[in-house]
Enzyme design. Structure first.
Site, short mmCIF file in Angstrom:
data_model
loop_
_atom_site.label_atom_id
_atom_site.label_comp_id
_atom_site.label_asym_id
_atom_site.label_seq_id
_atom_site.Cartn_x
_atom_site.Cartn_y
_atom_site.Cartn_z
CD GLU A 69 -1.41 -2.34 2.06
OE1 GLU A 69 -2.25 -3.04 2.66
OE2 GLU A 69 -0.18 -2.57 2.06
CB CYS A 92 -1.18 -3.60 8.88
SG CYS A 92 -0.11 -2.32 8.20
CB CYS A 101 -1.01 -0.03 5.35
SG CYS A 101 0.64 -0.70 4.99
CB ALA A 171 8.82 -35.88 -10.27
CB THR A 213 16.18 -36.75 -0.79
OG1 THR A 213 14.93 -37.42 -0.80
CG2 THR A 213 16.33 -35.94 -2.07
CG LEU A 221 17.34 -29.49 -2.33
CD1 LEU A 221 17.25 -29.72 -0.82
CD2 LEU A 221 16.20 -30.19 -3.06
CD GLU A 312 11.54 -30.21 -4.98
OE1 GLU A 312 12.25 -31.09 -5.52
OE2 GLU A 312 11.51 -29.04 -5.39
N GLY A 314 12.14 -37.54 -0.03
CA GLY A 314 11.70 -38.62 -0.88
C GLY A 314 10.50 -39.39 -0.35
N PRO A 315 10.39 -40.67 -0.75
CG PRO A 315 10.55 -42.55 -2.09
CD PRO A 315 11.36 -41.42 -1.56
#
Length: 380
Positions: A69, A92, A101, A171, A213, A221, A312, A314-315
């Site tokens: 703002e 705010c 603001c 993925a 991972t 990353l 992300e 892993g499993p």
């Protein structure tokens, strides 16, 4: 009542729904451009308009201030008097590290204020809108609310549940695998999809993986889109016994991009000291059923100001978040490749199909990126 002096607001013409929608979408887009960069504050966008002409635009700056703002008001200058202001979140009304603001909006003589949503922050919670109404400013709330709630999901989650908003990214191959036998890494999705993942990383405050991972993939990353490395998120590693190698990418580049490590309270003090000396931030948390307590991890991240977390893998880690019911959004990237029955399942001990078909999730649609299909889900 505010004691801030303000010019008398000019009469407001009847709202034009099409123009209101156009300018609110612009405000949302301005805020979204800084997702991942404004934590612990929300990524807000603002547009000031008079007679269909844009007088000023603003968006929350990196680190959370200046606010959107005040940036827009600064650009509009005295022309803001009698104008309409479109903002993606309630202004705010309390004094923090910067003045409210809402006071700046009053002083500028804004005649009409269009807000996408009320701020869930208990220190605001409608008080910003009320303050403007007290000064006879026309306040309209709700336009663009759905988009605003998605952009501000991290802020909402932080203020209502005390933890970051969690997005699980997986993925997977056409047969639901994420790695070769023995957890050997393999490229699954195409180059265009990987670039999209880097973009998502840039819009996240932090990215989380498990030590498995790191040991198997040694990932960086980071956001590797041209010119956007500096927008890379904080890297979070779950490493209960502090096995993180000093030579790993996340440690070798810790001075350029922060790495935070979560370990059990019983893990080696010496190992923790070594990582800290190299520049990592080490957190000690409790354990639940032999694994790090994810709720405690998320509360610790929230304490550091993290609002949007991308998991992300892993499993094992992915399945842990699913089992703990801590997944707020899921992004499933499916390639045409087939790995085979000896590959590693996307969720350890869980069915991926059952997860995405769970009544706890609802679909937000799908798209093709190259030859890969991306499915989007959110908490039902």
């Amino acid at each position: 009542m505010s004691d801030v002096a303000a010019p008398t607001p000019a009469p407001v013409l009847a709202a034009d729904p099409a123009l209101d929608e156009h300018f609110m979408q612009m405000a949302l887009a301005l805020g979204k451009r800084e997702l991942g960069q404004t934590w612990p504050n929300p990524a807000v966008g603002a547009v000031i308009v008079k007679d269909g002409i844009i007088l000023g635009r603003g968006w929350t700056q990196q680190g959370g201030r200046p606010h959107a703002e005040t940036q827009a008001l600064k650009r509009a200058g005295k022309a803001a008097e009698g104008a309409t202001m479109y903002v993606s979140l309630e202004p705010c009304s309390h004094k923090g590290k910067t003045p409210p603001c809402s006071d700046a909006i009053i002083r500028a003589g804004i005649a009409r204020f269009v807000s996408a949503m009320e701020d869930p922050n208990p220190e605001v919670a409608g008080q910003g809108h009320a303050r403007l109404r007290e000064r006879k400013i026309q306040v309209d709330v709700g336009l663009g609310g759905e988009g605003a709630r998605h952009i501000h999901a991290g802020h909402i989650r932080l203020k209502t549940q005390g933890r970051p908003h969690v997005t699980l990214k997986l993925a997977v191959s056409a047969d639901g695998k994420v790695a070769l036998a023995g957890r050997k890494p393999v490229a699954i999705t195409g180059a265009l999809t990987r670039e999209r993942v880097w973009q998502w990383r840039a819009q996240s405050d932090a990215i989380l993986v498990g030590i498995g991972t790191v040991l198997s993939d040694n990932p960086a990353l980071t956001c590797r889109l041209a010119g956007m490395f500096e927008r890379s998120p904080v890297r979070v590693v779950l490493d209960s016994q502090l096995k993180l190698p000093i030579a790993s990418h996340v440690m070798a580049t810790v001075r350029e991009n922060p790495t935070w490590v979560f370990a059990s309270r019983s893990a080696s003090e010496i190992a923790g000291d070594i990582l800290a000396q190299r520049g990592a931030k080490v957190f000690r948390v409790g354990q639940h059923k032999g694994r790090l307590d994810l709720t405690e991890v998320l509360h610790a991240l929230a304490g550091e100001g993290i609002t949007r977390l991308m998991v992300e893998g892993g499993p094992t880690v992915a399945a842990s978040f699913v089992k703990a019911d801590l997944v707020d959004e899921a992004v499933i990237l499916r390639s045409e490749a087939v790995i085979g029955d000896d590959g590693i399942d996307a969720l350890e001990g869980l069915s991926l199909d059952e997860f995405v078909k769970s009544p706890k999730l609802k679909s937000r649609g799908a798209q093709l990126i190259g030859t890969d299909r991306v499915d989007y889900f959110e908490r039902a």
